[in-house]
Design a protein around this motif. Structure first.
Motif, PDB file in Angstrom:
ATOM      1  N   GLU A 187      33.446 -17.936 -32.950  1.00  0.00           N
ATOM      2  CA  GLU A 187      32.170 -18.122 -32.257  1.00  0.00           C
ATOM      3  C   GLU A 187      32.343 -18.930 -30.979  1.00  0.00           C
ATOM      4  O   GLU A 187      31.723 -18.638 -29.947  1.00  0.00           O
ATOM      5  CB  GLU A 187      31.146 -18.792 -33.171  1.00  0.00           C
ATOM      6  CG  GLU A 187      29.780 -18.960 -32.512  1.00  0.00           C
ATOM      7  CD  GLU A 187      28.725 -19.544 -33.431  1.00  0.00           C
ATOM      8  OE1 GLU A 187      27.799 -20.208 -32.921  1.00  0.00           O
ATOM      9  OE2 GLU A 187      28.810 -19.350 -34.655  1.00  0.00           O
ATOM     10  N   LEU A 188      33.182 -19.946 -31.041  1.00  0.00           N
ATOM     11  CA  LEU A 188      33.447 -20.783 -29.871  1.00  0.00           C
ATOM     12  C   LEU A 188      33.909 -19.947 -28.683  1.00  0.00           C
ATOM     13  O   LEU A 188      33.382 -20.067 -27.557  1.00  0.00           O
ATOM     14  CB  LEU A 188      34.513 -21.827 -30.227  1.00  0.00           C
ATOM     15  CG  LEU A 188      35.079 -22.680 -29.096  1.00  0.00           C
ATOM     16  CD1 LEU A 188      34.033 -23.656 -28.594  1.00  0.00           C
ATOM     17  CD2 LEU A 188      36.323 -23.428 -29.578  1.00  0.00           C
ATOM     18  N   LEU A 189      34.886 -19.074 -28.906  1.00  0.00           N
ATOM     19  CA  LEU A 189      35.430 -18.266 -27.821  1.00  0.00           C
ATOM     20  C   LEU A 189      34.441 -17.207 -27.349  1.00  0.00           C
ATOM     21  O   LEU A 189      34.317 -16.958 -26.133  1.00  0.00           O
ATOM     22  CB  LEU A 189      36.733 -17.599 -28.276  1.00  0.00           C
ATOM     23  CG  LEU A 189      37.922 -18.545 -28.464  1.00  0.00           C
ATOM     24  CD1 LEU A 189      39.060 -17.830 -29.187  1.00  0.00           C
ATOM     25  CD2 LEU A 189      38.410 -19.092 -27.126  1.00  0.00           C
ATOM     26  N   LEU A 190      33.731 -16.577 -28.278  1.00  0.00           N
ATOM     27  CA  LEU A 190      32.756 -15.564 -27.880  1.00  0.00           C
ATOM     28  C   LEU A 190      31.658 -16.162 -27.008  1.00  0.00           C
ATOM     29  O   LEU A 190      31.277 -15.581 -25.980  1.00  0.00           O
ATOM     30  CB  LEU A 190      32.134 -14.922 -29.122  1.00  0.00           C
ATOM     31  CG  LEU A 190      33.022 -13.985 -29.923  1.00  0.00           C
ATOM     32  CD1 LEU A 190      32.357 -13.629 -31.248  1.00  0.00           C
ATOM     33  CD2 LEU A 190      33.347 -12.711 -29.135  1.00  0.00           C
ATOM     34  N   ARG A 191      31.135 -17.291 -27.408  1.00  0.00           N
ATOM     35  CA  ARG A 191      30.063 -17.914 -26.632  1.00  0.00           C
ATOM     36  C   ARG A 191      30.587 -18.376 -25.276  1.00  0.00           C
ATOM     37  O   ARG A 191      29.871 -18.283 -24.265  1.00  0.00           O
ATOM     38  CB  ARG A 191      29.450 -19.069 -27.417  1.00  0.00           C
ATOM     39  CG  ARG A 191      28.728 -18.604 -28.683  1.00  0.00           C
ATOM     40  CD  ARG A 191      28.150 -19.748 -29.464  1.00  0.00           C
ATOM     41  NE  ARG A 191      27.028 -20.360 -28.761  1.00  0.00           N
ATOM     42  CZ  ARG A 191      26.423 -21.476 -29.155  1.00  0.00           C
ATOM     43  NH1 ARG A 191      26.855 -22.123 -30.229  1.00  0.00           N
ATOM     44  NH2 ARG A 191      25.406 -21.955 -28.468  1.00  0.00           N
ATOM     45  N   ALA A 192      31.832 -18.838 -25.224  1.00  0.00           N
ATOM     46  CA  ALA A 192      32.417 -19.236 -23.940  1.00  0.00           C
ATOM     47  C   ALA A 192      32.524 -18.050 -22.993  1.00  0.00           C
ATOM     48  O   ALA A 192      32.189 -18.148 -21.806  1.00  0.00           O
ATOM     49  CB  ALA A 192      33.792 -19.862 -24.163  1.00  0.00           C
ATOM     50  N   ARG A 193      32.982 -16.896 -23.513  1.00  0.00           N
ATOM     51  CA  ARG A 193      33.094 -15.713 -22.661  1.00  0.00           C
ATOM     52  C   ARG A 193      31.719 -15.276 -22.151  1.00  0.00           C
ATOM     53  O   ARG A 193      31.579 -14.835 -21.007  1.00  0.00           O
ATOM     54  CB  ARG A 193      33.750 -14.560 -23.418  1.00  0.00           C
ATOM     55  CG  ARG A 193      35.188 -14.785 -23.920  1.00  0.00           C
ATOM     56  CD  ARG A 193      36.206 -14.967 -22.827  1.00  0.00           C
ATOM     57  NE  ARG A 193      36.298 -16.337 -22.381  1.00  0.00           N
ATOM     58  CZ  ARG A 193      37.045 -17.282 -22.960  1.00  0.00           C
ATOM     59  NH1 ARG A 193      37.768 -16.996 -24.020  1.00  0.00           N
ATOM     60  NH2 ARG A 193      37.081 -18.510 -22.477  1.00  0.00           N
ATOM     61  N   GLY A 227      24.622 -17.936 -23.835  1.00  0.00           N
ATOM     62  CA  GLY A 227      25.425 -18.375 -24.958  1.00  0.00           C
ATOM     63  C   GLY A 227      24.683 -18.457 -26.277  1.00  0.00           C
ATOM     64  O   GLY A 227      25.220 -18.950 -27.269  1.00  0.00           O
ATOM     65  N   GLN A 228      23.467 -17.937 -26.318  1.00  0.00           N
ATOM     66  CA  GLN A 228      22.671 -17.975 -27.541  1.00  0.00           C
ATOM     67  C   GLN A 228      23.082 -16.819 -28.453  1.00  0.00           C
ATOM     68  O   GLN A 228      23.152 -15.669 -28.022  1.00  0.00           O
ATOM     69  CB  GLN A 228      21.183 -17.863 -27.217  1.00  0.00           C
ATOM     70  CG  GLN A 228      20.282 -17.837 -28.447  1.00  0.00           C
ATOM     71  CD  GLN A 228      18.816 -17.656 -28.084  1.00  0.00           C
ATOM     72  OE1 GLN A 228      18.468 -17.537 -26.914  1.00  0.00           O
ATOM     73  NE2 GLN A 228      17.969 -17.639 -29.089  1.00  0.00           N
TER      74      GLN A 228
END
Length: 265
Positions: A187-193, A227-228
């Motif tokens: 989730e961290l990486l997906l939201r960052a992208r 990022g939601q």
């Protein structure tokens, strides 16, 4: 456009996996999706990495590709076909390939996974380079009014790939993240992208305990450009849906024009 991320727990039986994928795509269409994305290895999570070699299809032919084309045509969907093994230039390697089909059943894009996963923490060990040949070309395509950039799983850790997709409305990340790495970073990486590229992200995943003993993290999700997390499914088979809203894209990009402020690259 309403989009869907399909989550699966695929096994070694290709026919069973294709039937499950078709059922879940039908569910996505019934829920109003116009674009649906399947997870990495939706067609095969084999007992051994080398199983991909025997089941690899020639580009443009084979039952896996035929199912994707017919599902797109029958259901009127844009389908991002997770990944399937496509024969490469050598018998010892295959490409881990995403194929995209339009609602008329025509193939409109191909992306071969560029970055190959390797991991060893003393308890789990993976090395995709043993059977996969890496791709080298980023790929984007137009689905109606939205532009989509393609990537697969481990690509998620390489932000320079996604910078090359600047201007896309949606990034697709079909994946089979391990439970260990997914719990820590998915989730961290997906939201960052999503945040750094100010676009939507659709991330269909494998999610559960597989017959080969592997456990995947799941948590298929759709994320907006702020990022939601709009929708998520933790484990098991299923579908999550959300809307790609052009007004939301415009709002985020206008209120914080970070992409216009770039100085490097």
């Amino acid at each position: 456009m309403k989009i869907a991320a399909v989550q699966m727990v695929s096994g070694p039986d290709v026919a069973a996996n294709l039937a499950t994928a078709r059922h879940l795509l039908e569910d996505a269409a019934k829920r109003g999706a116009q674009l649906a994305a399947l997870p990495e290895y939706f067609c095969l999570m084999g007992m051994h990495d080398s199983d991909k070699l025997a089941l690899a299809e020639v580009d443009g032919e084979g039952p896996i590709q035929a199912m994707l084309a017919s599902a797109a045509r029958d259901l009127g969907l844009w389908i991002i076909g997770g990944t399937l093994p496509i024969k490469s230039t050598t018998a010892e390697r295959v490409r881990n390939t995403t194929l995209v089909f339009s609602p008329d059943g025509e193939r409109v894009a191909r992306y071969d996974k560029i970055h190959l996963f390797a991991f060893d923490n003393g308890r789990e060990s993976y090395d995709e380079g043993r059977v996969l040949e890496p791709g080298c070309e980023p790929t984007r395509f137009q689905a109606g009014d939205i532009q989509v950039g393609l990537s697969v799983c481990y690509d998620l850790r390489f932000p320079e790939l996604y910078r090359g997709y600047a201007g896309c409305d949606l990034l697709a990340v079909p994946a089979a993240f391990t439970y260990t790495t997914g719990q820590a970073h998915w989730e961290l990486l997906l939201r960052a992208r999503a945040v750094e590229n100010q676009c939507y992200v659709v991330a269909p995943a494998q999610g559960g305990q597989h017959e080969n003993g592997r456990r995947t993290w799941g948590h298929s999700m759709i994320i907006d450009p702020w990022g939601q997390v709009l929708s998520v499914l933790a484990e098991g088979e299923g579908v999550v849906v959300a809307d790609v809203d052009p007004a939301r894209l415009t709002q985020v990009r206008q209120q914080l024009p970070a992409l216009a402020h770039r100085k490097l690259g």
